[in-house]
Design a protein around this motif. Structure first.
Motif, PDB file in Angstrom:
ATOM      1  N   GLY A  93      80.678  49.896  22.496  1.00 27.92           N
ATOM      2  CA  GLY A  93      80.229  49.489  24.075  1.00 27.92           C
ATOM      3  C   GLY A  93      79.379  50.374  24.466  1.00 27.92           C
ATOM      4  O   GLY A  93      78.502  50.048  25.314  1.00 27.92           O
ATOM      5  N   THR A  94      79.639  51.642  24.380  1.00 28.00           N
ATOM      6  CA  THR A  94      78.844  52.568  24.857  1.00 28.00           C
ATOM      7  C   THR A  94      77.695  52.796  24.346  1.00 28.00           C
ATOM      8  O   THR A  94      76.726  52.646  25.297  1.00 28.00           O
ATOM      9  CB  THR A  94      79.653  54.224  24.642  1.00 28.00           C
ATOM     10  N   PHE A 120      82.948  51.131  34.975  1.00 30.95           N
ATOM     11  CA  PHE A 120      83.299  51.951  33.558  1.00 30.95           C
ATOM     12  C   PHE A 120      82.185  51.416  32.619  1.00 30.95           C
ATOM     13  O   PHE A 120      82.197  50.068  32.519  1.00 30.95           O
ATOM     14  CB  PHE A 120      84.760  51.745  33.044  1.00 30.95           C
ATOM     15  N   GLU A 171      79.885  45.355  35.968  1.00 31.40           N
ATOM     16  CA  GLU A 171      80.874  44.586  35.359  1.00 31.40           C
ATOM     17  C   GLU A 171      81.137  43.227  36.207  1.00 31.40           C
ATOM     18  O   GLU A 171      81.378  43.801  37.416  1.00 31.40           O
ATOM     19  CB  GLU A 171      82.098  45.025  35.123  1.00 31.40           C
ATOM     20  N   ASP A 204      77.730  44.208  32.277  1.00 32.40           N
ATOM     21  CA  ASP A 204      78.502  44.815  31.009  1.00 32.40           C
ATOM     22  C   ASP A 204      79.319  43.704  30.890  1.00 32.40           C
ATOM     23  O   ASP A 204      80.492  43.964  31.453  1.00 32.40           O
ATOM     24  CB  ASP A 204      78.891  46.040  31.359  1.00 32.40           C
ATOM     25  N   GLN A 207      84.174  44.379  28.057  1.00 34.57           N
ATOM     26  CA  GLN A 207      85.752  44.106  28.077  1.00 34.57           C
ATOM     27  C   GLN A 207      85.938  42.422  28.534  1.00 34.57           C
ATOM     28  O   GLN A 207      86.921  41.817  27.971  1.00 34.57           O
ATOM     29  CB  GLN A 207      86.267  44.716  29.106  1.00 34.57           C
ATOM     30  N   LYS A 233      83.826  45.350  22.229  1.00 31.57           N
ATOM     31  CA  LYS A 233      85.349  45.196  21.992  1.00 31.57           C
ATOM     32  C   LYS A 233      85.913  44.114  21.151  1.00 31.57           C
ATOM     33  O   LYS A 233      86.011  44.328  19.947  1.00 31.57           O
ATOM     34  CB  LYS A 233      85.909  45.077  23.448  1.00 31.57           C
TER      35      LYS A 233
HETATM   36  C1  LIG Z   1      85.747  49.801  26.965  1.00 29.09           C
HETATM   37  C2  LIG Z   1      84.260  49.547  27.621  1.00 29.09           C
HETATM   38  C3  LIG Z   1      83.083  50.280  27.351  1.00 29.09           C
HETATM   39  C4  LIG Z   1      82.901  51.185  26.427  1.00 29.09           C
HETATM   40  O1  LIG Z   1      83.077  50.680  25.076  1.00 29.09           O
HETATM   41  P1  LIG Z   1      83.355  51.664  23.933  1.00 29.09           P
HETATM   42  O2  LIG Z   1      83.244  50.710  22.604  1.00 29.09           O
HETATM   43  O3  LIG Z   1      84.589  52.290  24.079  1.00 29.09           O
HETATM   44  O4  LIG Z   1      82.367  52.455  23.844  1.00 29.09           O
HETATM   45  C5  LIG Z   1      82.069  50.000  28.128  1.00 29.09           C
HETATM   46  N1  LIG Z   1      82.187  49.058  29.202  1.00 29.09           N
HETATM   47  C6  LIG Z   1      83.322  48.388  29.521  1.00 29.09           C
HETATM   48  C7  LIG Z   1      83.366  47.480  30.595  1.00 29.09           C
HETATM   49  C8  LIG Z   1      84.535  48.764  28.869  1.00 29.09           C
HETATM   50  O5  LIG Z   1      85.744  48.140  29.168  1.00 29.09           O
END
Ligand SMILES: *Cc1c(COP(=O)(O)O)cnc(C)c1O
Length: 378
Positions: A93-94, A120, A171, A204, A207, A233
């Motif tokens: 996700g990063t 996040f 998000e 984003d 999640q 994820k």
């Molecule tokens: C977990 C998450 C991320 C980061 O994802 P990673 O796979 O841990 O790098 C980014 N945005 C949101 C909304 C997340 O829940």
């Protein structure tokens, strides 16, 4: 003695095997899983179709680099992006958010990005700089410049969307922040203001996406039309994969050499993603919505009235149970573990539930009954 950097406060057991929606630790204790990793294993443990697809790919080829055509990337890209968007595959996700940040600056020729407090987006310099959580940023300054913040769901945030802005990133349900759902009218106003100002809207879905809310992407429930969407994820059911999809008009900003990754789009992870996406049928999403409706009815009847609970937020099977400030969510999580239920936390003393989407109504109700039991005693 540990050989690991102390980046996680780990619970004192090792989950060594799993079957359907249950996990077994190194002492043989079995747990019902309300975590899915952290929203990753939405199809539980060892789904035969996903496992079969990966096993088949393992015997063919694992990796080739991105220097050659990839029919698998084209196929999965088409499943995600349709005919009017393009896909970029990465490993997390990063990285998906990092790609979105870079694409937004390069495509717009502008630098400023608006993100939201309590959001996040990841831990790399780019994605951490977009993360509106001072405790995550602490000690790492200087961050990437020209990121500004506003309060989520706050009408005053609209004033920060102007012609100088490259993009807004948000998000539609703030996950790590405490499972706070965006207000539909506010999200639509943000989108309208972005269009008016010529700023890109990045959503984003790392999640909230891939069926978690009963929609393929949660933004569909808010009638939004983002320019860029990031995900990870649940996309690979446990194999590391992330993706960014963006409108075709943005395509000319990325040319060979603009951005890249060695492992992104590797065939093992892609074979899992293809299997995951082919299971995400309208019938399956409808079943998630139906299960969620039952879960929310039970939570409203049996959890919301408890003195231990100050509120319940979320959507579908992305749930935040906000605990009274006298309680410690970590203590509650440990009591639930002792009773054989795995749960998560989120910011603001939130007990977070992300059960596998394939969990039966009976197992969902059994887990909620354990939560009610523990919260009544609390
Ligand atoms: C977990 C998450 C991320 C980061 O994802 P990673 O796979 O841990 O790098 C980014 N945005 C949101 C909304 C997340 O829940």
């Amino acid at each position: 003695m540990s050989h690991l950097f102390n980046t996680y406060a780990r619970y004192p057991f090792d989950l060594v095997s799993g079957h359907d929606v249950h996990l077994v630790d190194n002492s043989g204790k079995e747990y019902l899983d309300f975590t899915s990793g952290i929203g990753v294993c939405s199809f539980g443990y060892h789904d035969p179709e996903i496992t079969g697809a990966v096993e088949k790919q393992l015997t063919q080829i694992w990796h080739t680099s991105n220097l050659y055509e990839s029919q698998l990337q084209e196929t999965v890209g088409g499943m995600l992006a349709g005919d009017d968007k393009l896909a970029f595959f990465c490993n997390s996700g990063t990285e998906a958010n990092e790609a979105a940040f870079k694409l937004a600056r390069k495509a717009s020729g502008k630098t400023r990005v608006l993100a939201f407090n309590n959001g996040f987006h990841g831990r790399s310099y780019g994605s951490m700089s977009l993360t509106g959580n001072p405790s995550i940023q602490a000690g790492f300054a200087p961050l990437v410049p020209d990121v500004i913040f506003a309060d989520y769901n706050d009408p005053e945030a609209l004033d920060k969307i102007d012609a100088d802005l490259a993009a807004v990133i948000l998000e539609v349900i703030q996950g790590e922040g405490g499972v706070y759902v965006g207000d539909k009218a506010w999200l639509q106003a943000v989108q309208a203001k972005c269009k008016e100002a010529g700023a890109l809207l990045i959503i984003d879905e790392v999640q909230s996406g891939i069926g978690r809310t009963g929609y393929k992407f949660a933004y569909e429930a808010f009638d939004l039309d983002p320019d860029i969407v990031t995900m990870a994820k649940a996309l690979g059911s446990g194999l590391p994969i992330g993706a960014m999809i963006g409108k075709k008009a943005l395509g000319s900003a990325f040319t060979p050499g603009s951005h890249g990754t060695t492992f992104g789009g590797n065939k093992i992870a892609l074979s899992a993603a293809q299997a995951v996406l082919s299971k995400l049928t309208p019938e399956f999403l409808a079943s998630v919505q139906q299960k969620s409706a039952n879960v929310w009815t039970t939570m409203t009847d049996t959890l919301a009235p408890l003195p231990a609970v100050s509120g319940i937020t979320g959507m579908g099977l992305m749930i935040g149970i906000h605990l009274d400030e006298q309680l410690d969510v970590e203590a509650i999580i440990k009591q639930l573990q002792a009773k054989g239920l795995l749960t998560l936390s989120a910011k603001h003393n939130t007990l977070r539930l992300l059960p596998p989407l394939v969990m039966s109504d009976a197992d969902l109700q059994a887990g909620l009954a354990l939560i009610a039991e523990v919260l009544k005693e609390a």
